[in-house]
Write an enzyme that holds these catalytic residues in place. Structure first.
Site, PDB file in Angstrom:
ATOM      1  N   ASN A 207      25.972  30.207  53.448  1.00 39.45           N
ATOM      2  CA  ASN A 207      26.910  29.175  52.964  1.00 39.45           C
ATOM      3  C   ASN A 207      26.304  28.476  51.756  1.00 39.45           C
ATOM      4  OD1 ASN A 207      25.270  26.843  53.927  1.00 39.45           O
ATOM      5  ND2 ASN A 207      25.669  27.811  55.909  1.00 39.45           N
ATOM      6  N   PHE A 320      24.942  16.035  61.470  1.00 40.89           N
ATOM      7  CA  PHE A 320      25.876  15.931  60.347  1.00 40.89           C
ATOM      8  C   PHE A 320      27.164  16.633  60.748  1.00 40.89           C
ATOM      9  CE2 PHE A 320      23.893  14.309  56.442  1.00 40.89           C
ATOM     10  CZ  PHE A 320      22.636  14.040  56.947  1.00 40.89           C
ATOM     11  N   LYS A 334      32.143  15.750  68.031  1.00 31.50           N
ATOM     12  CA  LYS A 334      30.789  16.317  67.959  1.00 31.50           C
ATOM     13  C   LYS A 334      29.752  15.356  68.544  1.00 31.50           C
ATOM     14  CE  LYS A 334      31.573  19.118  64.590  1.00 31.50           C
ATOM     15  NZ  LYS A 334      31.823  19.468  63.202  1.00 31.50           N
TER      16      LYS A 334
END
Ligand code: C5P
Length: 395
Positions: A207, A320, A334
């Site tokens: 990525n 994050f 999350k």
């Protein structure tokens, strides 16, 4: 034991305000050690600062504080914070050039402590793009600045260039010192960068993560005296000084490196953009273009942060959440699912946020439900702000 502030005073008319600043710092029970540039002594006498700080004042590089010590090294070593107020365009340029041509510049160059600069000068000098470039450059290396205020300047004009009010400077200094105190000696594990999941000997899935955010956090944590391990996927960045770098490639390697240091960690900050999937099979030889289509079969990689959340033993866990939709809902989920203390959410679709760029725009979500939206700032500044917030969780 009281904390040591090295107060650097440079040659601006605002140097007289350094006396009030020194006095406020002494009242806060910091040990204040003043270094003046020769130009500063034209505006205020060392004797004044000596009386207020109740410590010797240093001007000359070759006046050692003790016969067995080297001046700039001993002050640099002792400092918990170096505060330069007022900071002239000249000292800012000299620090940016890495110069060590007087005791103050040499001390700053040798020090590991955070450096806070409060510029004060004529508005034209402050606005000059050369100076602004130097300030931006120093910010990239983690130097902190308190912007000068606007108003009537000593030279008669009205503009931005007045030294920030001493009370504002002291509270910025307090924040840096508090953050430093809380993190000194703590073991912090930071992950950064992308992972690479090999398809064959020459290709991989990955990525756009640059590693900038995680490297900035690792460097800033080190400057605050933490013991930092940086587990990093492939990134084109030099590791910050004093940080233990553990290079990895795949999510599995990152998992193993992180888990092996987890027991000793006090704080884990997972800034890495870990691949969620990897090719089920890694071809032993380079894949050939034998057909018009190629189907890749992918399997999940270990969710490292989820594993850490499940095996938590008092560590502070910070994750994050990079999202392109429903930022707060997804980030909140999350936080709960992975048992995090704090999640830093950024919306990758907003300009100036996320991968590759030098800035970031984030919202903090805490496990107690608190939500704080931070303004856009450089990744280095954000690293400092995040560490202040993380330090506040353990104070
Ligand atoms: O679920 P999501 O991948 O969006 O969560 C992001 C957070 O989880 C980041 O802090 C990232 O470092 C971490 N993560 C991880 N292992 C994975 C995927 C993400 O530790 N396999």
């Amino acid at each position: 034991m009281s904390m040591n502030v090295v107060l650097g005073i440079t040659g601006s008319i605002a140097a007289y305000k350094a006396a009030e600043l020194a006095s406020l710092l002494v009242k806060k029970e910091y040990a204040v050690h003043v270094i003046m540039t020769p130009a500063a002594t034209k505006f205020i006498t060392p004797l004044t600062l000596q009386a207020i700080s109740q410590n010797p004042v240093y001007v000359d590089m070759f006046d050692s504080p003790g016969s067995w010590e080297i001046g700039h090294i001993s002050l640099a070593r002792r400092a918990d914070l170096i505060l330069v107020a007022p900071a002239t365009a000249d000292i800012i340029a000299r620090i940016a050039a890495g110069m060590a041509d007087d005791l103050l510049a040499a001390t700053i160059l040798a020090a590991r402590a955070p450096v806070l600069l409060a510029p004060a000068m004529n508005d034209g000098m402050y606005a000059n793009p050369v100076l602004q470039e130097k300030i931006a450059y120093l910010k990239r290396f983690g130097y902190h600045f308190i912007e000068p205020e606007s108003g009537r300047l000593a030279c008669g004009t009205v503009g931005q260039g007045r030294l920030a009010e001493p009370a504002r400077i002291v509270s910025a200094a307090d924040r840096l010192l508090e953050g430093g105190k809380a993190l000194a000696g703590k073991r912090i594990l930071v992950t950064a960068g992308p992972t690479r999941e090999p398809l064959d000997p020459v290709r991989f899935l990955s990525n756009y993560s640059s590693g900038k955010m995680g490297y900035a956090i690792a460097g800033e944590a080190r400057r605050r005296g933490a013991d930092v391990t940086l587990v990093s996927g492939p990134a084109q960045l030099a590791p910050p000084a004093g940080v233990e770098l553990v290079p990895v490639e795949t999510a599995q390697e990152m998992f193993e490196a992180v888990v092996s240091s987890y027991d000793q960690a006090d704080i884990v900050i997972k800034a890495a953009a870990v691949s969620d999937f990897r090719p089920r099979q890694r071809a032993g030889q380079k894949l050939k273009k034998l057909s018009a289509e190629l189907m890749l079969e992918l399997e999940r990689t270990p969710d490292i942060l989820r594993y850490l959340g499940q095996h938590k033993q008092g560590q502070i866990l910070v994750g994050f959440a990079a999202e392109t939709e429903d930022l707060l809902v997804n980030a909140g989920a999350k936080l709960k699912e992975k048992h995090l203390d704090l999640v830093i959410a950024n919306n990758l679709t907003e300009p100036g946020a996320g991968f590759g760029v030098d800035t970031n725009l984030v919202t903090l979500l805490y496990s107690n439900g608190e939500i704080i939206k931070l303004p856009m700032m450089s990744k280095i500044e954000l690293a400092g702000t995040l560490l202040d917030k993380i330090a506040a969780l353990i104070i």
